[in-house]
Scaffold this active site. Structure first.
Site, short mmCIF file in Angstrom:
data_model
loop_
_atom_site.label_atom_id
_atom_site.label_comp_id
_atom_site.label_asym_id
_atom_site.label_seq_id
_atom_site.Cartn_x
_atom_site.Cartn_y
_atom_site.Cartn_z
N HIS A 57 6.91 6.14 -8.25
CA HIS A 57 7.93 5.61 -9.16
C HIS A 57 8.19 4.13 -8.90
CE1 HIS A 57 8.54 9.77 -10.05
NE2 HIS A 57 8.98 10.04 -8.83
N HIS A 219 8.17 12.95 -13.51
CA HIS A 219 6.97 13.55 -12.91
C HIS A 219 6.14 14.23 -13.98
CE1 HIS A 219 10.37 13.69 -10.08
NE2 HIS A 219 9.51 13.17 -9.26
#
Lengths: 333, 333
Positions: A57, A219
């Site tokens: 991320h 995700h």
């Protein structure tokens, strides 16, 4: 899978070595177990801020370690929670006796492991408080979550709580302002393409040639709806309407508008989206007082974006504007 | 083609409207003809810096308009040079009597149109000097270029010349330091995937499942070699060795190392590449004194990267460190 990597199982370690090489003035990087602390930690009398979560991320969270934001970040494997061990180590490395705040995105693994770490830290007489960020309005429970997921609001919480801690606020006050951010922030995301976790070697999901997924997680977790691709303005409304509604925003309020890229979306497209989001808010007499546009919480190379809105008040604006010096966010008043 | 856009022919205009909405404190945006100037232009007594080129390389150049960097940027259509008209308008908007420097990437269209604009500006008694950036060591002539292409070095030239101008250096000195950057900077890029120009609607080129292109240009122009994908460290050496060699770098020298993403590459991969590039230089006793890692000159959503090395001296370090406040680069000492 096409990636600029060496060994798929060593991507996180090697990226951390790169971070250490690129930012020696800002950061100290520990590789085993993996955590990153600001160069000058621990800061006497200062509450320590620790965050972390699965890698992939970036720049979250390692890119936000430094003056005015996080004291430490614990990167797990890609899309995998860090274990309690590095969290405890990072906690000890930043604790200066004023206590430590954990800022945790609401994913089951993260919540459990930070909880265990807090217990272990308490056994060593370090006071730890935790704020769980759960700003994603897309779904209630999801693949990796009981309750709502923590997404873009995390960046804003880390900046604002970090500014409070930097100014010397006591732990209870840093916790309070971090909770106020979480209470007043909502987000929703969408994707045009999946991403590929290096050690898995294949895309996290599939989307048709002309399809998008609305409400997707960072995700690649399923969102609200898979549907035909629409023009940017329509996509913006699909994200912004639920955000505004869930936040209960009304005419006359002031906000920070954050249009975030998922990693593979050109900046140009994020500004096209920002344009309509800003107009849509202005038409409802909601004032955008601060903005953030770019790739700040990503999903590897996923194409897509998320929109985050934070309701502002004087104190939050002031803390947002406060000086920050990290690898990924840097300014002075 | 999957993009967050409305009308493919209006992407640049709508993105500029987004930029105007997001950065009203920094920028003034003119839509017809399209150019962006810093909010407080013209600055009395200050040399004006103007750059520009085809859109699709964001944050270049619009993201670099502001204190300590560019006074104006002229974005053309995607991968298409701006016409002379907006360049002349931007020149007039930033000229404060001290003259104007054009920083132009070496592409035939850009060079011609900035040349025409300089002549038109001269006719209005504005002194214009031009520095053409040509740092790409990959190929001599290329699809859109006589001589070498201008790529990553442009970002560094704009920052450093911008700092000199901000300090009040006269035009001749700003030109001189900008040329010194160009003389001491080299770059080379590579791609894993092509990108898609919105109004074309199809990829600029094709690459096999397991292929990469070494020496590619920022518009997807052919490079040196199309070859099977290799590990990150080997890719880094394929870019860095020609850069070091062409620059004639030797043991004991100091450099700025810039690992740039082409738009679709996760930050994690750029740090994996940075790791090896920094080691490779250290092994040759070359000191990396400053670094830059991220997406600063892109090719829409192309996956890939470029490596740029700038030979540093005291003055260049000092100008690099000088305060800057733009949408995409922002710091204070």
């Amino acid at each position: 899978m096409k990636k600029i990597i060496n060994d798929p199982t060593k991507v996180v370690d090697e990226a951390l070595e790169g971070v250490a090489a690129a930012h020696p003035d800002l950061l100290r990087v520990n590789l085993d177990p993996p955590y990153v602390v600001r160069r000058d930690a621990p800061r006497p009398g200062k509450v320590g801020l620790v965050s972390g979560g699965g890698s992939g991320h970036e720049p979250l969270h390692v890119g936000y370690v430094g003056m005015g934001m996080l004291d430490a970040a614990c990167p797990g494997a890609v899309f995998t929670s860090p274990t309690p061990d590095p969290i405890v180590e990072a906690t000890k490395a930043v604790d200066a006796g004023a206590g430590v705040l954990y800022i945790v995105k609401n994913y089951t693994g993260d919540v459990l492991n930070f909880e265990t770490a807090a217990e272990l830290a308490a056994a060593e007489d370090i006071e730890v408080q935790t704020v769980v960020i759960n700003d994603d309005v897309a779904v209630e429970d999801s693949l990796y979550t009981a309750g709502r997921r923590g997404v873009g609001g995390t960046v804003l919480a880390e900046k604002i709580a970090g500014a409070a801690a930097e100014r010397g606020a006591p732990l209870a006050d840093v916790v309070k302002v971090c909770r106020r951010v979480n209470d007043n922030v909502r987000s929703m995301g969408m994707a045009l393409t999946p991403c590929t976790v290096p050690h898995a070697g294949k895309p996290t999901f599939e989307l048709g040639e002309n399809e998008m997924e609305i409400g997707i997680g960072i995700h690649g977790e399923p969102g609200r709806e898979r549907m035909p691709l629409e023009p940017a303005d329509a996509i913006v409304e699909r994200l912004l309407v639920p955000v505004i509604s869930d936040l209960g925003l009304s005419s006359g309020e002031r906000v920070l508008l954050f249009v975030n890229g998922m990693g593979g979306t050109p900046l140009m497209e994020l500004y096209v989206a920002y344009r309509h989001a800003a107009r849509f808010l202005a038409d409802r007499n909601i004032t955008v007082e601060r903005s953030l546009v770019g790739n700040y919480i990503t999903s590897l190379e996923m194409a897509g974006m998320s929109i985050t809105v934070l309701r502002l008040d004087e104190e939050l604006v002031d803390l947002w504007d406060a000086p920050v010096h990290t690898a990924a966010l840097r300014w002075r008043a």
